[in-house]
Design a protein around this motif. Structure first.
Motif, PDB file in Angstrom:
ATOM      1  N   THR A 154       0.837  -1.200   0.000  1.00  0.00           N
ATOM      2  CA  THR A 154       0.000   0.000   0.000  1.00  0.00           C
ATOM      3  C   THR A 154       0.868   1.245   0.000  1.00  0.00           C
ATOM      4  OG1 THR A 154      -0.127  -0.161   2.385  1.00  0.00           O
ATOM      5  CG2 THR A 154      -2.030  -0.938   1.144  1.00  0.00           C
ATOM      6  N   HIS A 155       0.279   2.297  -0.575  1.00  0.00           N
ATOM      7  CA  HIS A 155       0.930   3.599  -0.592  1.00  0.00           C
ATOM      8  C   HIS A 155      -0.137   4.592  -0.153  1.00  0.00           C
ATOM      9  CE1 HIS A 155       3.482   6.860  -1.765  1.00  0.00           C
ATOM     10  NE2 HIS A 155       2.670   7.265  -2.721  1.00  0.00           N
ATOM     11  N   GLU A 156       0.134   5.324   0.898  1.00  0.00           N
ATOM     12  CA  GLU A 156      -0.864   6.228   1.470  1.00  0.00           C
ATOM     13  C   GLU A 156      -2.212   5.532   1.647  1.00  0.00           C
ATOM     14  OE1 GLU A 156      -0.431   9.295  -1.375  1.00  0.00           O
ATOM     15  OE2 GLU A 156       1.297  10.193  -0.352  1.00  0.00           O
ATOM     16  N   ASP A 157      -2.159   4.360   2.268  1.00  0.00           N
ATOM     17  CA  ASP A 157      -3.350   3.582   2.626  1.00  0.00           C
ATOM     18  C   ASP A 157      -4.125   3.006   1.447  1.00  0.00           C
ATOM     19  OD1 ASP A 157      -2.963   3.710   5.312  1.00  0.00           O
ATOM     20  OD2 ASP A 157      -4.077   5.584   5.547  1.00  0.00           O
ATOM     21  N   ASN A 158      -3.575   3.086   0.249  1.00  0.00           N
ATOM     22  CA  ASN A 158      -4.255   2.486  -0.896  1.00  0.00           C
ATOM     23  C   ASN A 158      -3.399   1.373  -1.494  1.00  0.00           C
ATOM     24  OD1 ASN A 158      -6.656   4.084  -1.050  1.00  0.00           O
ATOM     25  ND2 ASN A 158      -5.335   5.785  -1.686  1.00  0.00           N
TER      26      ASN A 158
END
Lengths: 294, 436
Positions: free
Chosen positions: B131-135
């Motif tokens: 994930t990157h920034e919660d995505n």
């Protein structure tokens, strides 16, 4: 008098040369120019960002201890494969040039390894020499209590790849030496024997000088072989390890470029290799083709 | 002349065949994967099942060689304007893919096509790694984690209880001595994937950061932290053990497997994906969680390895719809449960794990849940959620080179680890330069 073919049409020879020239341009000049250009840039793997950095890639390369180690490794590897390989081949060729029973069988057998692709030869030797299940380390350990662990020991790994490289190229070298030996007039050797020369003396004073063009040719060919053709061997056996002990320059250029996707540095390394190749070619044309007379 | 004519006829024919292929009703989706052998067949089966499940899309799976080869091929294809729709990329390529500008984030793809996926249900340590920034940016596909394999017969021969494998490194040391002294095996243990098992996972398992900036998730100015107190202690022990024969270095990747498989050593921390080979080996083996050093370090969670599916830019809306459908299919609990049973990779959702539980799968195959339990041992923190490093593959190579120098006795532990950190930091700086 040599008969020369004369083309009447001025353009025909160029037309006939076209396919070769086209192939050379597409597969040699174009990639070479691309490498030259890439060597001056730093770029992301996907090529979405490119920065012109001048000679910085080269600066970093020459400042890197890993690259300097790789150059040293290449020197040791190339010198060993070339000198030892050519020497052993010469000895074998001299032995095979004698009138012995079953000479053809021996000659064929010696030529065989050359037919084995280098990576395959590497895997073969790897199995023979594997510290866990190889037969050779098993006996080495059992008989003289010597632990041949090339997975961790850099010198052992180097020894293994040198050995394999020499073994594979042996047939090539011996074939050229045999051809060279057969070109030496028997009368000279017979004259020497009549004068009371021993076999060793006749080899040193007659065979070797007359064989010198072949020796020089093979030295250059073996240097080229070690520098540029042994990639598959390193990739199949040690992948440059352990701790970079067998990382020759061509393998490092591949690893940095294709696996680690550092294209700028890899291109710079390719340029260095290209310069080496050019120097070797010049050397061969200048000193070998011209100065050594047959 | 006749040959040339034949060639022309062949060319025309093949063009016709190609034309007919593209003219068919189904939308083709190209999927490049890197799993060979039996695992590759499982991938093909999964794809065939998807193709049979609907008639709008046809996923075509190509084996494109090892991970590094297929990634290089995908980059070349992307630069030539002809990328595959989906490519399987190893975990060490995550940062490169993330920053490439060449990808269509999976969470966005799903949202754009109105496919609702319960991201909360994903196994934490699997989800967090990608994930990157919660995505979620790429779809977890094959994830494994290192676990401790051991040889029960050797344990028994050494007078140890085969059902009580070591839980701590102290026990590993003690058991190894008994094993060597009793002559049950030559060495105590060896290990696969040295950097991943011995340093990356050991830091997470002890709740310690591997690199600064939250293991690289929070920024590009990252530095490695493996030459701290824990790293020095751990590697010093390994080096001592190597000298004594308790530990035996067997090379990188999978090359140490032989030492375990032929009974030269009794234990081997290695990827849980090895369970399949273990079953076929005929060894009387067992598996347990990775050893831990105990106090004062907490027991956190291990981290994953393996690969995910990345979606590449440059295709039509309609094709992306098919890609989204395929990824939805892959993430279905039933598919995940099947995939886990076939391959030994951990199921990526809790729902899939629940299906397996309900089927009684873990009672029959207790070792298959070791990795899952270990990943879920505690909720992942910023130190244990995974690693996000640029030039990661080369960093692994640097770490393994320095470990080799240490174990061969060519360098002290301190010099080796410091060099590993210095060289890796250089690589991290070079990577950051590109993206600043």
């Amino acid at each position: 008098m040599e008969r020369q073919v004369v083309f009447r049409n001025k353009w025909l020879p160029y037309l006939l040369l076209m396919p070769q020239i086209a192939i050379t341009i597409v597969f040699f000049f174009w990639p070479a120019l691309t490498s030259l250009r890439l060597a001056l840039y730093r770029t992301t793997p996907f090529g979405d960002r490119m920065f012109f950095v001048g000679l910085q890639n080269f600066q970093r390369l020459f400042a890197s201890p890993q690259y300097r180690q790789s150059v040293m490794t290449t020197l040791v590897f190339t010198a060993s494969v070339t000198l030892v390989g050519v020497f052993i081949s010469l000895v074998i060729a001299l032995l095979l040039n004698q009138a012995i029973k079953g000479r053809t069988i021996y000659r064929t057998a010696i030529l065989w390894p050359y037919g084995v692709a280098l990576p395959v030869a590497g895997v073969l030797w790897m199995f023979l020499m594997h510290p866990t299940f190889g037969i050779v380390p098993y006996y080495l350990d059992g008989i003289i209590n010597f632990n041949f662990d090339w997975i961790l020991n850099g010198q052992a790994a180097m020894l293994l790849v040198i050995l394999t490289a020499i073994w594979t190229n042996l047939g090539y070298n011996v074939a050229f030496f045999l051809a060279g030996l057969q070109a030496i007039p028997q009368s000279l050797l017979e004259a020497a024997y009549v004068d009371g020369a021993t076999r060793v003396r006749s080899i040193i004073h007659i065979t070797l000088p007359l064989l010198s063009p072949t020796i020089f040719f093979l030295l250059v060919m073996n240097v080229v072989y070690s520098l540029f053709d042994t990639f598959g061997l390193i990739d199949a056996v040690t992948k440059g390890g352990p701790a970079g002990a067998t990382e020759i320059m061509i393998y490092k250029a591949y690893r940095d470029g294709i696996i680690s996707l550092n294209l700028g540095s890899s291109a710079a390394q390719s340029v260095v290799l290209m310069v080496l190749a050019i120097l070797l070619t010049v050397f061969q044309f200048r000193f070998i083709e011209r100065k050594v007379s047959y | 002349m006749r040959k040339a004519k034949q060639l022309v006829v062949l060319l025309v024919l093949s063009l016709l065949v190609l034309g007919a292929g593209t003219a068919s009703a189904k939308v083709q989706i190209d999927f490049w994967y890197s799993l060979g052998g039996q695992l590759g067949e499982t991938v093909q089966q999964l794809v065939a099942d998807f193709n049979a499940s609907q008639d709008e899309y046809e996923v075509v799976a190509f084996f494109r060689g090892a991970y590094d080869e297929s990634m290089t091929a995908a980059i070349a294809a992307y630069r030539a304007g002809n990328p595959p729709h989906i490519i399987q990329v190893y975990e060490v390529g995550t940062q490169t893919m993330l920053l490439s500008g060449a990808i269509y984030p999976v969470y966005q793809l799903m949202a754009d096509h109105g496919i609702d996926i319960d991201w909360e249900d994903f196994v934490g340590a699997v989800y967090s790694y990608y994930t990157h920034e919660d995505n979620l940016y790429s779809m977890p596909f094959n994830s494994s984690s290192p676990i401790m394999f051991y040889n029960k017969d050797i344990f028994a021969a050494a007078g140890l209880d085969p059902e009580r494998p070591p839980q701590t490194w102290q026990e590993v040391e003690e058991y190894s001595r008994k094993i060597i002294e009793s002559g049950a095996a030559k060495y105590g243990f060896t290990t696969g994937w040295p950097s991943w098992v011995l340093l990356e996972n050991m830091h997470a398992w002890h709740g310690l950061p591997f690199a600064s900036q939250g293991n690289g998730f929070d920024g590009l100015d990252v530095e490695l932290l493996i030459n701290g107190e824990f790293g020095m202690m751990h590697v010093s022990k390994l080096a001592e053990w190597h000298e004594e024969g308790i530990y035996h270095y067997g090379g990188r990747g999978d090359s140490a497997n032989w030492i375990f498989m032929n009974g030269d050593c009794a234990m081997m921390p290695h990827s849980s994906a090895l369970i399949g080979s273990m079953k076929q080996s005929g060894l009387n083996w067992g598996a347990t969680m990775l050893p831990h050093w105990g106090d004062p370090y907490p027991k956190a969670n291990s981290i994953i390895g393996g690969a995910t599916l990345w979606v590449m830019k440059g295709h039509s809306e309609e094709e992306y719809r098919g890609v989204a459908k395929f990824l939805e299919f892959v993430a279905q609990p039933e598919q995940q449960a099947w995939w886990h049973k076939q391959t030994g990779y951990v199921p990526i959702t809790n729902a899939a794990a629940a299906i397996l539980e309900a089927e009684g799968h873990f009672e029959r195959e207790p070792y298959q849940r070791v990795a899952i339990d270990q990943l879920n041992y505690s909720p992942p923190t910023s130190d244990t959620r995974g690693l996000r490093l640029g030039n990661f593959l080369e960093i692994r190579n640097v770490i393994e080179e320095e470990l080799e120098a240490i174990f061969a006795g060519a360098k002290s532990v301190e010099a080796g680890l410091n060099d590993a950190v210095r060289r890796s930091n250089q690589l991290l700086r070079e990577f950051a330069e590109l993206y600043q």
